[in-house]
Structures are given as structure tokens and as C-alpha cells.
Design a protein around this motif. Structure first.
Motif, PDB file in Angstrom:
ATOM      1  N   PRO A 133      41.728  52.532  50.230  1.00  0.00           N
ATOM      2  CA  PRO A 133      42.809  53.057  50.830  1.00  0.00           C
ATOM      3  C   PRO A 133      42.633  54.415  51.080  1.00  0.00           C
ATOM      4  O   PRO A 133      42.135  55.192  50.497  1.00  0.00           O
ATOM      5  N   MET A 134      42.859  54.991  52.495  1.00  0.00           N
ATOM      6  CA  MET A 134      42.426  56.212  52.847  1.00  0.00           C
ATOM      7  C   MET A 134      42.992  57.374  52.157  1.00  0.00           C
ATOM      8  O   MET A 134      41.943  58.319  51.800  1.00  0.00           O
ATOM      9  N   LYS A 135      44.130  57.356  51.738  1.00  0.00           N
ATOM     10  CA  LYS A 135      44.663  58.583  51.078  1.00  0.00           C
ATOM     11  C   LYS A 135      44.009  58.778  49.732  1.00  0.00           C
ATOM     12  O   LYS A 135      43.709  59.992  49.291  1.00  0.00           O
ATOM     13  N   LEU A 136      43.962  57.498  49.111  1.00  0.00           N
ATOM     14  CA  LEU A 136      43.249  57.662  47.699  1.00  0.00           C
ATOM     15  C   LEU A 136      41.760  58.055  47.818  1.00  0.00           C
ATOM     16  O   LEU A 136      41.051  58.952  47.019  1.00  0.00           O
ATOM     17  N   ALA A 137      41.257  57.475  48.790  1.00  0.00           N
ATOM     18  CA  ALA A 137      39.673  57.996  49.032  1.00  0.00           C
ATOM     19  C   ALA A 137      39.361  59.194  49.131  1.00  0.00           C
ATOM     20  O   ALA A 137      38.300  59.751  48.696  1.00  0.00           O
ATOM     21  N   ALA A 138      40.145  59.883  50.048  1.00  0.00           N
ATOM     22  CA  ALA A 138      40.124  61.073  50.482  1.00  0.00           C
ATOM     23  C   ALA A 138      40.264  62.092  49.258  1.00  0.00           C
ATOM     24  O   ALA A 138      39.337  63.026  49.300  1.00  0.00           O
ATOM     25  N   ALA A 139      41.378  61.748  48.383  1.00  0.00           N
ATOM     26  CA  ALA A 139      41.596  62.591  47.279  1.00  0.00           C
ATOM     27  C   ALA A 139      40.296  62.637  46.150  1.00  0.00           C
ATOM     28  O   ALA A 139      40.242  63.449  45.561  1.00  0.00           O
ATOM     29  N   ARG A 140      39.933  61.369  46.320  1.00  0.00           N
ATOM     30  CA  ARG A 140      38.961  61.091  45.180  1.00  0.00           C
ATOM     31  C   ARG A 140      37.596  61.632  45.527  1.00  0.00           C
ATOM     32  O   ARG A 140      36.911  62.471  44.662  1.00  0.00           O
ATOM     33  N   LEU A 141      37.497  61.663  46.783  1.00  0.00           N
ATOM     34  CA  LEU A 141      36.296  62.707  47.532  1.00  0.00           C
ATOM     35  C   LEU A 141      36.358  64.009  47.109  1.00  0.00           C
ATOM     36  O   LEU A 141      35.362  64.773  46.721  1.00  0.00           O
ATOM     37  N   GLU A 142      37.484  64.660  47.579  1.00  0.00           N
ATOM     38  CA  GLU A 142      37.973  65.998  47.342  1.00  0.00           C
ATOM     39  C   GLU A 142      37.548  66.392  45.810  1.00  0.00           C
ATOM     40  O   GLU A 142      37.125  67.501  45.552  1.00  0.00           O
ATOM     41  N   ASP A 155      33.434  62.561  37.704  1.00  0.00           N
ATOM     42  CA  ASP A 155      32.900  61.301  36.938  1.00  0.00           C
ATOM     43  C   ASP A 155      34.182  60.182  36.764  1.00  0.00           C
ATOM     44  O   ASP A 155      35.304  60.990  36.751  1.00  0.00           O
ATOM     45  N   CYS A 156      33.974  58.920  36.560  1.00  0.00           N
ATOM     46  CA  CYS A 156      35.397  57.989  36.402  1.00  0.00           C
ATOM     47  C   CYS A 156      36.026  58.434  35.119  1.00  0.00           C
ATOM     48  O   CYS A 156      37.475  58.236  34.996  1.00  0.00           O
ATOM     49  N   MET A 157      35.525  59.207  34.140  1.00  0.00           N
ATOM     50  CA  MET A 157      36.342  59.685  32.958  1.00  0.00           C
ATOM     51  C   MET A 157      36.879  61.082  33.349  1.00  0.00           C
ATOM     52  O   MET A 157      38.044  61.352  32.351  1.00  0.00           O
ATOM     53  N   THR A 158      36.791  61.728  34.280  1.00  0.00           N
ATOM     54  CA  THR A 158      37.385  62.954  34.642  1.00  0.00           C
ATOM     55  C   THR A 158      38.282  62.993  35.896  1.00  0.00           C
ATOM     56  O   THR A 158      39.334  63.612  35.891  1.00  0.00           O
ATOM     57  N   VAL A 159      38.042  62.076  36.618  1.00  0.00           N
ATOM     58  CA  VAL A 159      38.984  61.977  37.893  1.00  0.00           C
ATOM     59  C   VAL A 159      40.247  61.260  37.678  1.00  0.00           C
ATOM     60  O   VAL A 159      40.333  60.131  36.955  1.00  0.00           O
ATOM     61  N   GLN A 160      41.255  61.894  37.835  1.00  0.00           N
ATOM     62  CA  GLN A 160      42.646  61.438  37.589  1.00  0.00           C
ATOM     63  C   GLN A 160      43.124  60.217  38.451  1.00  0.00           C
ATOM     64  O   GLN A 160      42.379  59.781  39.537  1.00  0.00           O
ATOM     65  N   ALA A 161      43.961  59.346  37.887  1.00  0.00           N
ATOM     66  CA  ALA A 161      44.432  58.392  38.508  1.00  0.00           C
ATOM     67  C   ALA A 161      45.168  58.408  39.838  1.00  0.00           C
ATOM     68  O   ALA A 161      45.234  57.600  40.761  1.00  0.00           O
ATOM     69  N   PHE A 162      45.857  59.636  39.976  1.00  0.00           N
ATOM     70  CA  PHE A 162      46.609  59.917  41.159  1.00  0.00           C
ATOM     71  C   PHE A 162      47.797  59.277  41.052  1.00  0.00           C
ATOM     72  O   PHE A 162      48.189  57.994  40.281  1.00  0.00           O
ATOM     73  N   GLY A 163      48.881  59.594  42.034  1.00  0.00           N
ATOM     74  CA  GLY A 163      50.221  58.899  42.132  1.00  0.00           C
ATOM     75  C   GLY A 163      50.549  58.014  43.087  1.00  0.00           C
ATOM     76  O   GLY A 163      49.554  57.760  43.966  1.00  0.00           O
TER      77      GLY A 163
END
Length: 412
Positions: free
Chosen positions: A339-348, A352-360
């Protein structure tokens, strides 16, 4: 239009995220049903011989634990890392069999497609009245019989393991790959167990440089220590030894750190049974039915190269099946298919998976009202996913859906 309760919720997939969503949905008062094309936890069972990187305390969903505990379930040791089989046997199957979920988890019921009743993909763009058209879900049972069901909200938690990526150059199938795919493997084979006869005393070519490929190579190296004549040819696109976490001083997941360390050791030539071919991509596969051997055509910086082997395992990653929601308004990332919004937020955010938050819930939302992609599938082709991230997604999304449906946003 079919009459549909605002409390009706369809969940696609009965894996860890789908069952956690079902358990929480029941607590919040939803009329929830889960549709699984195989059996609960089938994808996890498929790699069940592999031990997870994460310990039990990171693998359990809070709503799942509450539901299981009501039926006398006792939690496993929190700091132990389970195998996939242990996770299915101790959590997923008992969860699906609880009296609360048993009649709501529908095994061997494949969701073929999801649309809107009375509204096609291009209809009602940006119009809030689109949400008044219930989701129309085409379901096929084990006997091939099809039926339509309707729901007010849909969660797609089908994951990615069922859709392996092709092994060829550029991400498309190599010559001969599609034809030979039924006899090759694109998953994590149990090479020390049920599939050992295919590899013992033979040469296996493993393609890929991620955790799945490293796992397969290390297990084959163990088999080689037990059975003389077992050999591994390991092909990666990367031409230097190393993996994503090589620069991490202290990996918070010791099992992952150990796996990557073993992968670097094997790439460095520490085991004579393992031969690493770096900087190579697959151009084609040929199979000689007389000798029962493969000829694999590789492209390298030094020109074409041929490798011969008895078996092929392509561990080149997995991706989402977007065909399920082809007729819905889903905004996909052009790079990862997430999904675009999540993908963009994760890219920014990076990391690592241990540090990137789940987002809302805002970043998990699609233009399609009340349709959410959760779990590993929400990350598209990016494998940086933790179960606890999916459980956080479930909590965020169900709280919002409960608010919209006039239900309590937290369990009673």
C-alpha cells in the motif's frame, strides 16, 4: 443491494495476523469470519522445520493470548525461539479450534476475488457513498463450488509466502523456469527431513542471497556432513560476501546474527561442500530427462557460465497476490507493491524491522473504504516484517473500524 450489518467483517487468511484479528474482532463485537484456502497456519507449516529469529514473547498476539488463556492454555517460555511447527501446534491450531473461533474459521475456502456490490473499480472515485456498497467476495470450496458472500469491511492478511518471486534476470522467469517450476522448489525445503532424499549425495543449486537462501544452504551443509557426496552450488546476485545485517554491531536478534555469520563463513569457503558463485544471474534452465540433471545458464561479469546440478532451489523472495483486489481502489507502491502510504513512510524512515515502527491506521488506509492489507502483505516484496508489527496493525485498524461501526474501540 444485499443487507449487510455494519459489524460484519471478513478476514482473508488464517495465519498469525488473521487469527489475531479475528480474536480481537470478537472482543470488540464484530460478526467476523475468516476464510483460509488451506488450513490455519498453512504458510507457517510450510517452513515449519525452520526456527524463527524472534522469541515467543515477540510472536504472540495479545488478543490471541487472552482467548487461549480462557481455555487453560499456558504460555511457552518467553525467551525461546520456536520453530514454525511449534508455533502452529502450540498457538495457531489451538486458537482456530477455540469454541469462539471454530465456527468462524473456514478452512479450504479460497477467496478468489473481492469487489463492491454494484460498484466497479472506477466508480464513485473519492465518493464516501462507495462505502455503502458492501464488499462482494467470491469464495471457492475444496470441491470447486463457488458462492458469493458480503461484508461491510475486509482485512487481507493472506501474506506473501504463496507467491514466490521468479529466479530469472530482471525478476521475470528465466528461460525454462515456468515449465520446470513444478519439479524445482521455490520455497524453504526441509532438506534434513522429508525432502532429504532429493538432496542427499547429490548436487543442489541454491539461488538467492536472503535469509531463506542462507537457511537452505546452511541446512544442506549439515546434510553434506552426514551424507558423503552431497554438494551445494550457491548463486547470488551480489558479488561480495555479506548480508544486510553485517554492519550491525549487536543484532537484537541473536539467531539472525548467527545465521548471517554462518552465511558469511560459507561464502568464504569454510566448507568444501559449499561452492559460492557471486555476481551471477540466472538466464535459463534446461533439464536432461535421461540424466535427470539440470543445466543452469548464468550471466556473470566475465560472461556466460553453465552450472550442472541434480536439484534446484530458488529462494528469491516472495511478493503479494494483488489479483484478489484487482477490482478495488488500492493504491500500490510501484516498487514494492505494498500500500502506497505505508510503503512511502517506511522508505522515508529506513532502518531495520526491529526499529521501524508499525505506523498508524492512516498509513494503512487505502482509497477503498474499510479495506485494509495487514501483516507481511502490507510490506509487499519487502521481507522486513515482524509479527509484533502485524499485531500492532491489527489493533490500530480494528479500533478505527469499531469506531466507524459504533462499537467499543477497546476490549470490554
Amino acid at each position: 443491494m444485499p443487507a449487510t450489518s455494519p459489524h460484519s467483517l471478513a478476514i482473508l487468511g488464517a495465519g498469525p495476523i488473521g487469527l489475531e484479528a479475528a480474536a480481537l474482532a470478537l472482543e470488540l463485537g464484530f460478526d467476523v469470519h475468516v476464510f483460509e484456502r488451506a488450513t490455519p497456519g498453512a504458510h507457517v507449516s510450510a517452513w515449519g522445520h525452520v526456527r524463527m529469529f524472534t522469541p515467543w514473547h515477540m510472536d504472540l498476539g495479545p488478543a490471541s493470548v487472552r482467548l487461549l488463556a480462557r481455555h487453560g492454555w499456558s504460555a511457552p517460555p518467553p525467551d525461546e525461539c520456536p520453530t514454525g511447527h511449534e508455533f502452529v501446534d502450540r498457538v495457531l491450531l489451538p486458537l482456530a479450534a477455540t469454541p469462539e473461533l471454530k465456527a468462524r474459521v473456514h478452512a479450504h475456502q479460497q477467496v478468489v476475488a473481492v469487489s463492491r456490490h454494484g460498484a466497479r473499480k472506477a466508480d464513485l472515485l473519492g465518493d464516501p457513498t462507495r462505502a455503502a456498497h458492501p464488499f462482494r467476495i467470491l469464495v471457492r470450496d475444496a470441491g470447486g463450488r463457488e458462492s458469493f458472500l458480503h461484508a461491510h469491511a475486509v482485512l487481507d492478511t493472506t501474506g506473501t509466502y504463496g507467491q514466490p518471486n521468479a529466479a530469472g534476470t530482471g525478476g521475470i522467469p528465466a528461460r525454462g523456469e515456468s515449465y520446470l517450476a513444478p519439479q524445482m522448489s521455490h520455497h524453504l525445503d526441509d532438506v534434513l527431513g522429508i525432502r532429504s532424499d532429493r538432496h542427499a549425495g547429490r548436487t543442489t543449486l541454491v539461488i538467492g542471497g536472503g535469509a531463506s537462501a542462507i537457511t537452505t544452504v546452511t541446512l544442506l551443509a549439515q546434510l553434506a556432513a552426514e551424507v558423503p557426496g552431497t554438494r551445494v552450488t550457491w548463486v547470488t546476485r551480489r558479488d561480495t560476501p555479506g548480508f544486510a545485517h553485517e554492519a550491525v554491531g549487536t543484532d537484537p536478534l541473536p539467531s539472525r546474527a548467527a545465521l548471517h555469520a554462518e552465511g558469511r563463513r560459507l561464502q568464504g569457503g569454510a566448507d568444501e561442500a559449499v561452492r559460492w558463485v557471486g555476481g551471477a544471474e540466472v538466464e535459463g534452465f534446461e533439464y536432461n530427462s535421461a540424466t535427470h540433471r539440470y543445466r543452469v545458464q548464468l550471466a556473470t561479469a566475465n560472461g556466460a557460465r553453465i552450472e550442472e546440478c541434480d536439484q534446484v532451489i530458488a529462494n528469491t523472495g516472495y511478493g503479494p497476490d494483488a489479483s484478489l483486489y484487482r477490482e478495488l481502489q488500492v493504491h500500490e507502491c510501484y516498487a514494492s507493491l505494498a500500500p502506497m502510504k505505508l510503503a512511502a513512510a517506511r522508505l522515508e524512515a529506513g532502518g531495520d524491522c526491529m526499529t521501524v515502527q508499525a505506523f498508524g491506521v492512516d498509513l494503512l488506509a487505502n482509497p477503498e473504504p474499510n479495506f485494509f492489507i495487514l501483516g507481511a502483505k502490507s510490506h509487499g516484496r519487502d521481507s522486513q516484517f515482524l509479527l509484533r508489527t502485524g499485531y500492532q496493525q491489527v489493533g490500530d485498524v480494528l479500533a478505527e473500524l469499531a469506531r466507524r461501526a459504533g462499537l467499543a474501540a477497546t476490549p470490554a
